[in-house]
Design a protein around this motif. Structure first.
Motif, mmCIF file in Angstrom:
data_model
loop_
_atom_site.group_PDB
_atom_site.id
_atom_site.type_symbol
_atom_site.label_atom_id
_atom_site.label_comp_id
_atom_site.label_asym_id
_atom_site.label_seq_id
_atom_site.Cartn_x
_atom_site.Cartn_y
_atom_site.Cartn_z
ATOM 1 N N UNK A 25 29.075 -41.589 -30.445
ATOM 2 C CA UNK A 25 29.913 -41.494 -31.647
ATOM 3 C C UNK A 25 29.061 -41.344 -32.896
ATOM 4 N N UNK A 26 28.005 -42.127 -33.012
ATOM 5 C CA UNK A 26 27.154 -42.028 -34.201
ATOM 6 C C UNK A 26 26.456 -40.667 -34.244
ATOM 7 N N UNK A 27 26.090 -40.135 -33.076
ATOM 8 C CA UNK A 27 25.464 -38.810 -33.032
ATOM 9 C C UNK A 27 26.462 -37.733 -33.463
ATOM 10 N N UNK A 28 27.703 -37.846 -33.012
ATOM 11 C CA UNK A 28 28.737 -36.886 -33.410
ATOM 12 C C UNK A 28 28.968 -36.922 -34.913
ATOM 13 N N UNK B 174 27.325 -46.821 -44.283
ATOM 14 C CA UNK B 174 28.715 -46.415 -44.080
ATOM 15 C C UNK B 174 29.016 -46.067 -42.639
ATOM 16 N N UNK B 175 28.097 -45.347 -41.992
ATOM 17 C CA UNK B 175 28.318 -44.950 -40.601
ATOM 18 C C UNK B 175 28.241 -46.154 -39.663
ATOM 19 N N UNK B 176 27.336 -47.073 -39.962
ATOM 20 C CA UNK B 176 27.248 -48.292 -39.161
ATOM 21 C C UNK B 176 28.550 -49.092 -39.278
ATOM 22 N N UNK C 153 21.590 -42.205 -33.651
ATOM 23 C CA UNK C 153 21.227 -41.456 -34.853
ATOM 24 C C UNK C 153 20.058 -40.515 -34.587
ATOM 25 N N UNK C 154 19.092 -40.973 -33.794
ATOM 26 C CA UNK C 154 17.966 -40.104 -33.428
ATOM 27 C C UNK C 154 18.470 -38.905 -32.625
ATOM 28 N N UNK C 155 19.352 -39.167 -31.665
ATOM 29 C CA UNK C 155 19.922 -38.072 -30.866
ATOM 30 C C UNK C 155 20.644 -37.085 -31.764
ATOM 31 N N UNK C 156 21.467 -37.605 -32.687
ATOM 32 C CA UNK C 156 22.212 -36.725 -33.584
ATOM 33 C C UNK C 156 21.313 -35.883 -34.463
ATOM 34 N N UNK C 157 20.164 -36.422 -34.853
ATOM 35 C CA UNK C 157 19.250 -35.672 -35.719
ATOM 36 C C UNK C 157 18.596 -34.499 -35.002
#
Length: 278
Positions: free
Chosen positions: A74-77, A104-106, A157-161
């Motif tokens: 979800x955080x990656x999306x 905010x995302x957290x 977050x690393x995956x999303x980046x």
């Protein structure tokens, strides 16, 4: 300035969370997986393992999997969507904007995870007998939830980046399914080869399942686990290690990603997305 960014991030995350409770698509995202899991578990309720309902044994694993998915996927999306539509670029342009954005995302993902856990746990406790409901249960659920999210969200977050488009995230789903398969998220892994057990124990998903089982299942069922124990100290240690690694690496990766963001890169991604629609 940091205090202002934290306050703004908390406020933004709370507003975005409330919006998910009033949007049909987001409500469907909360309810549909829960209904499917509850239906599957209800069919399993007639089967027993060591005299305990298989459906009840599946519930803790489903809760652990939900935490893992929220933190990793979800955080990656969220990150890739905001990167594509220019939200990240706007955050980068304001003082401490990226810090406030992450807060905010957290907040958003943490609240979403809590709601998802509650709407699965409450019907599960009603459907299945024998699940623990004492004070220790709620305390264990709380620390596994918090520590699980802290351990997985920085990695998410690393995956999303690493992906410039939310459509590219599909590439991560196959490895995620494989990780769930070997992690014994729904069942103990003592029947696996020893080398596979070591691989499973290296990742947060296994410990999320174990932590949830320790909270909800009778102590007698710990005999089926590795070491015939719920291993709370090991759970805290491994999830804590992942949290430290993620919290150290994620800011570095995100800062580098933010430096590469520009108006031209956002425009190029929008144009590419529009071409797919056409």
């Amino acid at each position: 300035m940091k205090t202002t960014a934290v306050r703004a991030g908390l406020q933004r995350g709370w507003i975005e969370f409330r919006q998910t409770l009033t949007t049909a698509q987001d409500l469907w995202g909360y309810l549909f997986p829960t209904v499917i899991l509850l239906v599957v578990m209800s069919f399993q309720s007639g089967s027993t393992v060591a005299g305990f309902s298989l459906g009840a044994m599946t519930l803790p694993g489903a809760l652990g999997m939900g935490i893992g998915f929220s933190g990793l996927i979800t955080i990656a999306q969220q990150l890739t969507v905001d990167r594509e539509d220019g939200t990240l670029l706007r955050a980068k342009a304001t003082p401490d904007g990226m810090f406030g954005y992450l807060i905010g995302k957290i907040t958003l993902v943490g609240c979403m995870s809590l709601v998802s856990l509650v709407i699965l746990l409450v019907p599960g406790l009603v459907m299945f007998d024998g699940l623990a409901t004492g004070v220790g249960t709620w305390l264990t659920l709380a620390w596994v939830l918090v520590l699980g999210l802290v351990a997985t969200m920085p990695i998410g977050a690393i995956i999303g980046s690493l992906f410039s488009s939310p459509r590219s995230l599909g590439l991560i789903m196959l490895p995620m399914m494989g990780l769930i398969a070997i992690s014994g998220i729904f069942y103990p892994i003592t029947e696996y080869p020893e080398w596979l057990q070591w691989i499973a124990q290296a990742f947060p998903m296994y410990w999320l399942g174990l932590g949830m089982r320790s909270a909800l299942l009778p102590d007698a069922l710990a005999a089926a686990e590795i070491g015939e124990s719920w291993r709370h100290l090991e759970t805290v240690g491994v999830l804590g290690l992942w949290a430290v690694i993620g919290l150290v690496v994620a800011p570095v990766v995100l800062r580098r990603m933010a430096r590469r963001e520009s108006g031209s890169s956002v425009a190029a991604r929008r144009e590419k997305a529009m071409q797919r629609i056409r």
